[in-house]
Design a protein around this motif. Structure first.
Motif, PDB file in Angstrom:
ATOM      1  N   UNK A 167      45.701  70.385  68.565  1.00 44.69           N
ATOM      2  CA  UNK A 167      46.873  70.294  67.692  1.00 44.69           C
ATOM      3  C   UNK A 167      47.211  68.846  67.359  1.00 44.69           C
ATOM      4  N   UNK A 168      46.991  67.954  68.305  1.00 43.36           N
ATOM      5  CA  UNK A 168      47.315  66.539  68.064  1.00 43.36           C
ATOM      6  C   UNK A 168      46.510  65.952  66.908  1.00 43.36           C
ATOM      7  N   UNK A 169      45.331  66.487  66.678  1.00 41.71           N
ATOM      8  CA  UNK A 169      44.433  65.894  65.684  1.00 41.71           C
ATOM      9  C   UNK A 169      44.240  66.753  64.442  1.00 41.71           C
ATOM     10  N   UNK A 170      44.805  67.949  64.410  1.00 43.74           N
ATOM     11  CA  UNK A 170      44.635  68.807  63.224  1.00 43.74           C
ATOM     12  C   UNK A 170      45.396  68.220  62.047  1.00 43.74           C
ATOM     13  N   UNK A 171      44.739  68.107  60.889  1.00 41.38           N
ATOM     14  CA  UNK A 171      45.416  67.534  59.729  1.00 41.38           C
ATOM     15  C   UNK A 171      46.386  68.491  59.045  1.00 41.38           C
ATOM     16  N   UNK A 172      46.298  69.798  59.381  1.00 43.82           N
ATOM     17  CA  UNK A 172      47.126  70.778  58.677  1.00 43.82           C
ATOM     18  C   UNK A 172      48.342  71.229  59.489  1.00 43.82           C
ATOM     19  N   UNK A 173      48.689  70.473  60.530  1.00 40.85           N
ATOM     20  CA  UNK A 173      49.941  70.724  61.236  1.00 40.85           C
ATOM     21  C   UNK A 173      50.509  69.409  61.759  1.00 40.85           C
ATOM     22  N   UNK A 174      51.798  69.438  62.096  1.00 40.59           N
ATOM     23  CA  UNK A 174      52.501  68.262  62.607  1.00 40.59           C
ATOM     24  C   UNK A 174      52.981  68.588  64.016  1.00 40.59           C
ATOM     25  N   UNK A 175      52.524  67.799  64.971  1.00 39.53           N
ATOM     26  CA  UNK A 175      52.753  68.120  66.377  1.00 39.53           C
ATOM     27  C   UNK A 175      53.483  66.985  67.079  1.00 39.53           C
ATOM     28  N   UNK A 176      54.570  67.343  67.790  1.00 38.84           N
ATOM     29  CA  UNK A 176      55.312  66.400  68.628  1.00 38.84           C
ATOM     30  C   UNK A 176      55.462  66.997  70.012  1.00 38.84           C
ATOM     31  N   UNK A 177      55.414  66.125  71.026  1.00 39.31           N
ATOM     32  CA  UNK A 177      55.548  66.615  72.398  1.00 39.31           C
ATOM     33  C   UNK A 177      56.397  65.649  73.218  1.00 39.31           C
ATOM     34  N   UNK A 178      56.964  66.185  74.281  1.00 37.48           N
ATOM     35  CA  UNK A 178      57.788  65.377  75.159  1.00 37.48           C
ATOM     36  C   UNK A 178      57.727  65.951  76.569  1.00 37.48           C
ATOM     37  N   UNK A 179      58.065  65.127  77.547  1.00 37.24           N
ATOM     38  CA  UNK A 179      58.223  65.591  78.925  1.00 37.24           C
ATOM     39  C   UNK A 179      59.561  65.076  79.447  1.00 37.24           C
ATOM     40  N   UNK A 180      60.153  65.836  80.336  1.00 32.87           N
ATOM     41  CA  UNK A 180      61.423  65.404  80.934  1.00 32.87           C
ATOM     42  C   UNK A 180      61.223  64.204  81.853  1.00 32.87           C
ATOM     43  N   UNK A 181      60.101  64.242  82.607  1.00 35.10           N
ATOM     44  CA  UNK A 181      59.803  63.166  83.552  1.00 35.10           C
ATOM     45  C   UNK A 181      58.344  62.761  83.385  1.00 35.10           C
ATOM     46  N   UNK A 182      58.107  61.494  83.116  1.00 32.87           N
ATOM     47  CA  UNK A 182      56.749  61.004  82.885  1.00 32.87           C
ATOM     48  C   UNK A 182      56.077  60.649  84.210  1.00 32.87           C
ATOM     49  N   UNK A 183      54.732  60.623  84.144  1.00 33.37           N
ATOM     50  CA  UNK A 183      53.976  60.050  85.257  1.00 33.37           C
ATOM     51  C   UNK A 183      53.372  58.718  84.782  1.00 33.37           C
ATOM     52  N   UNK A 184      52.552  58.104  85.604  1.00 34.06           N
ATOM     53  CA  UNK A 184      52.018  56.786  85.269  1.00 34.06           C
ATOM     54  C   UNK A 184      51.099  56.769  84.072  1.00 34.06           C
ATOM     55  N   UNK A 185      50.523  57.929  83.723  1.00 33.98           N
ATOM     56  CA  UNK A 185      49.567  57.990  82.612  1.00 33.98           C
ATOM     57  C   UNK A 185      50.202  58.414  81.291  1.00 33.98           C
ATOM     58  N   UNK A 186      51.418  58.911  81.336  1.00 35.64           N
ATOM     59  CA  UNK A 186      52.040  59.460  80.128  1.00 35.64           C
ATOM     60  C   UNK A 186      52.479  58.349  79.178  1.00 35.64           C
ATOM     61  N   UNK A 187      52.058  58.422  77.927  1.00 31.92           N
ATOM     62  CA  UNK A 187      52.397  57.405  76.919  1.00 31.92           C
ATOM     63  C   UNK A 187      53.298  57.944  75.818  1.00 31.92           C
ATOM     64  N   UNK A 188      53.644  59.212  75.906  1.00 38.20           N
ATOM     65  CA  UNK A 188      54.417  59.831  74.844  1.00 38.20           C
ATOM     66  C   UNK A 188      55.914  59.787  75.064  1.00 38.20           C
ATOM     67  N   UNK A 189      56.621  60.646  74.332  1.00 40.95           N
ATOM     68  CA  UNK A 189      58.077  60.709  74.383  1.00 40.95           C
ATOM     69  C   UNK A 189      58.550  61.223  75.737  1.00 40.95           C
ATOM     70  N   UNK A 190      59.631  60.664  76.224  1.00 40.46           N
ATOM     71  CA  UNK A 190      60.255  61.129  77.464  1.00 40.46           C
ATOM     72  C   UNK A 190      61.675  61.564  77.138  1.00 40.46           C
ATOM     73  N   UNK A 191      62.001  62.790  77.501  1.00 37.58           N
ATOM     74  CA  UNK A 191      63.324  63.341  77.224  1.00 37.58           C
ATOM     75  C   UNK A 191      63.223  64.831  76.990  1.00 37.58           C
ATOM     76  N   UNK A 192      64.371  65.496  76.917  1.00 38.03           N
ATOM     77  CA  UNK A 192      64.373  66.938  76.664  1.00 38.03           C
ATOM     78  C   UNK A 192      63.906  67.206  75.242  1.00 38.03           C
ATOM     79  N   UNK A 193      63.607  68.436  74.949  1.00 39.64           N
ATOM     80  CA  UNK A 193      62.965  68.774  73.684  1.00 39.64           C
ATOM     81  C   UNK A 193      63.841  68.457  72.469  1.00 39.64           C
ATOM     82  N   UNK A 194      65.147  68.462  72.641  1.00 40.41           N
ATOM     83  CA  UNK A 194      66.024  68.162  71.510  1.00 40.41           C
ATOM     84  C   UNK A 194      65.884  66.716  71.035  1.00 40.41           C
ATOM     85  N   UNK A 195      65.302  65.848  71.868  1.00 39.42           N
ATOM     86  CA  UNK A 195      65.091  64.459  71.428  1.00 39.42           C
ATOM     87  C   UNK A 195      63.994  64.359  70.378  1.00 39.42           C
ATOM     88  N   UNK A 196      63.268  65.439  70.143  1.00 37.81           N
ATOM     89  CA  UNK A 196      62.218  65.427  69.119  1.00 37.81           C
ATOM     90  C   UNK A 196      62.754  65.764  67.730  1.00 37.81           C
TER      91      UNK A 196
END
Length: 279
Positions: A167-196
């Motif tokens: 989904x991250x790379x499909x050109x025919x959809x728009x994908x956003x993701x988040x986690x409440x708590x990140x680990x050391x490898x996570x580079x994406x959004x941190x927060x509840x889903x409403x922050x997206x």
């Protein structure tokens, strides 16, 4: 003379099915690919559920996680939380189980055709929503923009990792993701889903929002959809709580005059917004 036939057609009689593949998704969730022994397709709609039974243990309602466009088998993603689901987690390829259903009202896919679809999945809410997402992607030309917002507590609790990567790379959809708590490898959004929600721009008149997640998420995600201007008639939720028999007989899932297992589990928010116990 008719008694045996009536018994065979009983809504309480499971069909035998075989587990043909399993996959551990997370520490708590396991995927089962299942085929009915009679050779038939399950014949479900996205958003429906089945009753899964294990001899001598019991049965539990489980959301169908695969699209009806997948023929020959269907998939269930099961969280180990009770006696039946914990016993299911011990099963491997070749195990025989019972299946009743499919039951309930699924997502109104015909009404959604031609519309932009905003999927909002919180945690294990991705399980029933995956059925609709894959249906839409398999019939991509029938729909407008496809936007997916997915939130998990931690990166380790994300489900269907291979599909998320796609989904991250499909050109025919728009994908956003988040986690409440990140680990050391996570580079994406941190927060509840409403922050997206502030990250997306939509045409509210043309958009259907489909929201599935834990009970605490609904009120806030629905509010964000309303802030975006999406009408209540175009906000769809799935209420999969307290279901037991699956056929409206036990009253276990009743909310006022509604039986979740029959009138739902899928509802338009306009149908239930005035029912205090629903959301």
């Amino acid at each position: 003379m008719n008694a045996p036939q009536l018994q065979l057609n009983s809504i309480y009689l499971p069909k035998l099915a075989e587990v043909i593949r399993t996959e551990q998704l997370t520490k708590m969730e396991k995927l089962f690919e299942i085929r009915l022994l009679n050779g038939q397709d399950l014949g479900h709609q996205p958003g429906q559920f089945v009753e899964v039974s294990l001899l001598g243990i019991g049965e539990a309602p489980i959301s169908i996680s695969s699209s009806p466009t997948k023929k020959g088998s269907f998939e269930l993603a099961v969280r180990a939380v009770g006696n039946v689901t914990k016993a299911l987690h011990k099963l491997e390829k070749g195990a025989i189980i019972g299946i009743r259903g499919p039951y309930g009202k699924g997502f109104p896919v015909e009404e959604m055709k031609g519309k932009d679809i905003l999927f909002v999945a919180g945690g294990i809410g991705l399980v029933p929503l995956r059925s609709l997402i894959n249906y839409v992607l398999d019939k991509r030309s029938d729909f407008g923009r496809v936007l997916i917002l997915f939130g998990a507590k931690t990166p380790a609790e994300q489900l269907f990792l291979d599909e998320l990567a796609g989904w991250r790379t499909r050109p025919d959809l728009e994908y956003w993701e988040t986690v409440d708590r990140a680990d050391g490898k996570w580079k994406g959004n941190v927060g509840v889903i409403t922050t997206l929600f502030p990250k997306i721009n939509i045409n509210p008149e043309k958009t259907v929002a489909v929201i599935v997640g834990p009970p605490v998420m609904y009120r806030f995600a629905i509010l964000e959809a309303q802030v975006k201007g999406i009408p209540d008639e175009q906000i769809i939720v799935s209420l999969e709580r307290r279901m037991k028999c699956g056929v409206g007989k036990c009253g276990h899932c009743q909310i006022n005059h509604l039986y979740v297992c029959q009138d739902g589990p899928v509802f338009k928010f306009a149908q239930i917004k005035d029912i205090k116990e629903a959301i």
